[in-house]
Design a protein around this motif. Structure first.
Motif, PDB file in Angstrom:
ATOM      1  N   ASN A 293       0.874  -1.172   0.000  1.00  0.00           N
ATOM      2  CA  ASN A 293       0.000   0.000   0.000  1.00  0.00           C
ATOM      3  C   ASN A 293       0.909   1.219   0.000  1.00  0.00           C
ATOM      4  N   ILE A 294       0.981   1.915  -1.129  1.00  0.00           N
ATOM      5  CA  ILE A 294       1.980   2.965  -1.288  1.00  0.00           C
ATOM      6  C   ILE A 294       1.331   4.286  -1.703  1.00  0.00           C
ATOM      7  N   HIS A 295       2.063   5.360  -1.460  1.00  0.00           N
ATOM      8  CA  HIS A 295       1.655   6.672  -1.949  1.00  0.00           C
ATOM      9  C   HIS A 295       2.668   7.107  -2.997  1.00  0.00           C
ATOM     10  N   LEU A 296       2.190   7.219  -4.250  1.00  0.00           N
ATOM     11  CA  LEU A 296       3.057   7.524  -5.384  1.00  0.00           C
ATOM     12  C   LEU A 296       3.080   9.016  -5.657  1.00  0.00           C
ATOM     13  N   LYS A 297       4.296   9.549  -5.837  1.00  0.00           N
ATOM     14  CA  LYS A 297       4.445  10.917  -6.314  1.00  0.00           C
ATOM     15  C   LYS A 297       4.576  10.895  -7.838  1.00  0.00           C
ATOM     16  N   GLU A 298       4.418  12.056  -8.454  1.00  0.00           N
ATOM     17  CA  GLU A 298       4.448  12.123  -9.919  1.00  0.00           C
ATOM     18  C   GLU A 298       5.801  11.705 -10.487  1.00  0.00           C
ATOM     19  N   ASP A 299       6.872  11.838  -9.700  1.00  0.00           N
ATOM     20  CA  ASP A 299       8.194  11.460 -10.206  1.00  0.00           C
ATOM     21  C   ASP A 299       8.480   9.974 -10.069  1.00  0.00           C
ATOM     22  N   GLY A 300       7.504   9.180  -9.570  1.00  0.00           N
ATOM     23  CA  GLY A 300       7.669   7.738  -9.457  1.00  0.00           C
ATOM     24  C   GLY A 300       8.184   7.274  -8.114  1.00  0.00           C
TER      25      GLY A 300
ATOM     26  N   PHE B 197       7.952   6.782  -4.066  1.00  0.00           N
ATOM     27  CA  PHE B 197       6.767   6.510  -3.264  1.00  0.00           C
ATOM     28  C   PHE B 197       7.147   6.273  -1.814  1.00  0.00           C
ATOM     29  N   THR B 198       6.162   6.418  -0.946  1.00  0.00           N
ATOM     30  CA  THR B 198       6.302   6.086   0.466  1.00  0.00           C
ATOM     31  C   THR B 198       5.383   4.908   0.764  1.00  0.00           C
ATOM     32  N   ASN B 199       5.669   4.243   1.873  1.00  0.00           N
ATOM     33  CA  ASN B 199       4.938   3.038   2.262  1.00  0.00           C
ATOM     34  C   ASN B 199       3.828   3.426   3.233  1.00  0.00           C
ATOM     35  N   ASN B 200       2.574   3.291   2.820  1.00  0.00           N
ATOM     36  CA  ASN B 200       1.443   3.642   3.680  1.00  0.00           C
ATOM     37  C   ASN B 200       1.287   2.693   4.856  1.00  0.00           C
ATOM     38  N   ASN B 201       1.947   1.523   4.782  1.00  0.00           N
ATOM     39  CA  ASN B 201       1.888   0.564   5.889  1.00  0.00           C
ATOM     40  C   ASN B 201       2.927   0.857   6.965  1.00  0.00           C
ATOM     41  N   SER B 202       3.677   1.925   6.790  1.00  0.00           N
ATOM     42  CA  SER B 202       4.740   2.259   7.729  1.00  0.00           C
ATOM     43  C   SER B 202       4.573   3.699   8.196  1.00  0.00           C
ATOM     44  N   ASN B 203       5.090   3.981   9.395  1.00  0.00           N
ATOM     45  CA  ASN B 203       5.091   5.353   9.898  1.00  0.00           C
ATOM     46  C   ASN B 203       6.264   6.160   9.359  1.00  0.00           C
ATOM     47  N   SER B 204       7.145   5.508   8.634  1.00  0.00           N
ATOM     48  CA  SER B 204       8.336   6.170   8.105  1.00  0.00           C
ATOM     49  C   SER B 204       7.983   7.004   6.873  1.00  0.00           C
ATOM     50  N   ASN B 205       8.717   8.085   6.685  1.00  0.00           N
ATOM     51  CA  ASN B 205       8.585   8.914   5.481  1.00  0.00           C
ATOM     52  C   ASN B 205       9.620   8.538   4.420  1.00  0.00           C
ATOM     53  N   ARG B 206      10.278   7.400   4.602  1.00  0.00           N
ATOM     54  CA  ARG B 206      11.308   6.970   3.663  1.00  0.00           C
ATOM     55  C   ARG B 206      10.723   6.838   2.262  1.00  0.00           C
ATOM     56  N   GLU B 207      11.480   7.308   1.269  1.00  0.00           N
ATOM     57  CA  GLU B 207      11.051   7.209  -0.118  1.00  0.00           C
ATOM     58  C   GLU B 207      11.753   6.044  -0.807  1.00  0.00           C
ATOM     59  N   TYR B 208      11.034   5.387  -1.687  1.00  0.00           N
ATOM     60  CA  TYR B 208      11.534   4.253  -2.468  1.00  0.00           C
ATOM     61  C   TYR B 208      11.355   4.572  -3.956  1.00  0.00           C
ATOM     62  N   TYR B 209      12.198   3.951  -4.777  1.00  0.00           N
ATOM     63  CA  TYR B 209      12.013   4.123  -6.220  1.00  0.00           C
ATOM     64  C   TYR B 209      11.507   2.841  -6.888  1.00  0.00           C
ATOM     65  N   GLY B 210      11.466   1.723  -6.144  1.00  0.00           N
ATOM     66  CA  GLY B 210      10.989   0.479  -6.726  1.00  0.00           C
ATOM     67  C   GLY B 210      10.572  -0.504  -5.654  1.00  0.00           C
ATOM     68  N   LEU B 211       9.702  -1.420  -6.029  1.00  0.00           N
ATOM     69  CA  LEU B 211       9.314  -2.534  -5.160  1.00  0.00           C
ATOM     70  C   LEU B 211      10.208  -3.715  -5.479  1.00  0.00           C
ATOM     71  N   TYR B 212      10.806  -4.313  -4.452  1.00  0.00           N
ATOM     72  CA  TYR B 212      11.673  -5.477  -4.642  1.00  0.00           C
ATOM     73  C   TYR B 212      11.017  -6.703  -4.018  1.00  0.00           C
ATOM     74  N   PHE B 213      11.142  -7.850  -4.700  1.00  0.00           N
ATOM     75  CA  PHE B 213      10.729  -9.123  -4.107  1.00  0.00           C
ATOM     76  C   PHE B 213      11.427 -10.246  -4.843  1.00  0.00           C
ATOM     77  N   ASP B 214      11.552 -11.404  -4.200  1.00  0.00           N
ATOM     78  CA  ASP B 214      11.839 -12.621  -4.938  1.00  0.00           C
ATOM     79  C   ASP B 214      10.781 -13.645  -4.587  1.00  0.00           C
ATOM     80  N   GLU B 215      10.612 -14.614  -5.454  1.00  0.00           N
ATOM     81  CA  GLU B 215       9.422 -15.462  -5.407  1.00  0.00           C
ATOM     82  C   GLU B 215       9.758 -16.890  -5.804  1.00  0.00           C
TER      83      GLU B 215
END
Length: 245
Positions: A99-106, A108-126
């Protein structure tokens, strides 16, 4: 980086350049380990989520999938993965979805966290059920690996930043193999094998997983048809890969 090839019960972590085989509890793991110039023994970290079930035996670990977002406006976005039990490492953490909040520049922040940390991509392995038989694809040797990746990624529609990150991750594998077969799992296949759902539907999606198999010598293979991506509107872009033993 977590680097697991043909193993569904463990992750092998290291930062050296070597190739190695391990047998743990009758599960056979094959790994190429990325480099920092030193040579150390890898440590083994068990993944309880995977070892709880035999359902995943002989599946393939898809490594380093990363998702970039290119919105046309600021928005909240929820992303759901089709089977969370198949997720291993996620960043930001998958908590009943991303659950993220996206800015126009791509960014985003994590709505599931209290942190204001910004990310540029979602990472996972599967853990992926996809079976690649290399009926078609490409033969790549270490000497033309850079040219091959640059050319194919450009054709597929990746921009320079996305392609650079793709190449920095997968080039060491191809060069260390010397001889490789490569198959690109493209958007339609990827959507069928690993569906994602979005609370706001993207206008265009590019998803590519590179499958790599080491071979002993130059090998003939039917050339795979690739499809170029038309990037428009709200775009979502993903890449990742797997090593097939």
């Amino acid at each position: 980086s977590s680097v697991v090839y043909k193993s569904n019960r463990l992750n092998i972590w290291s930062n050296t350049l070597t190739s190695r085989e391990e047998s743990v509890n009758s599960v056979y793991a094959f790994t190429y380990i990325l480099l920092d110039g030193t040579k150390k023994e890898p440590t083994i970290k068990y993944t309880d989520k995977v070892s709880e079930s035999d359902d995943f035996v002989d599946d393939v670990i898809t490594l380093k999938p990363i998702i970039y977002f290119y919105p046309t406006q600021e928005m909240d976005l929820e992303i759901k993965y089709y089977d969370p039990n198949r997720l291993l490492t996620t960043y930001p953490k998958y908590e009943n979805g991303w659950n993220i909040h996206l800015k126009e520049d791509g960014l985003f922040t994590n709505n599931n966290s209290n942190s204001n940390r910004e990310y540029y991509g979602l990472y996972f392995d599967e853990i992926n059920e996809y079976k690649c038989d290399f009926d078609e694809g490409f033969y790549v040797n270490k000497d033309n690996a850079i040219e091959f990746l640059e050319e194919k990624l450009d054709y597929l529609g990746y921009n320079n930043k996305e392609a650079d990150e793709f190449i920095m991750y997968w080039l060491p594998i191809l060069e260390n193999n010397i001889h490789s077969l490569v198959y690109f799992e493209q958007t339609e296949e990827r959507n069928n094998e690993c569906p994602l759902s979005f609370s706001v539907s993207p206008d265009s999606i590019l998803r590519t997983i590179i499958h790599i198999k080491k071979v002993d010598k130059e090998t003939s293979i039917k050339e795979q048809q690739l499809y170029s991506f038309n990037r428009f509107g709200f775009s979502v872009v993903e890449w990742g890969g797997s090593i097939i033993k």
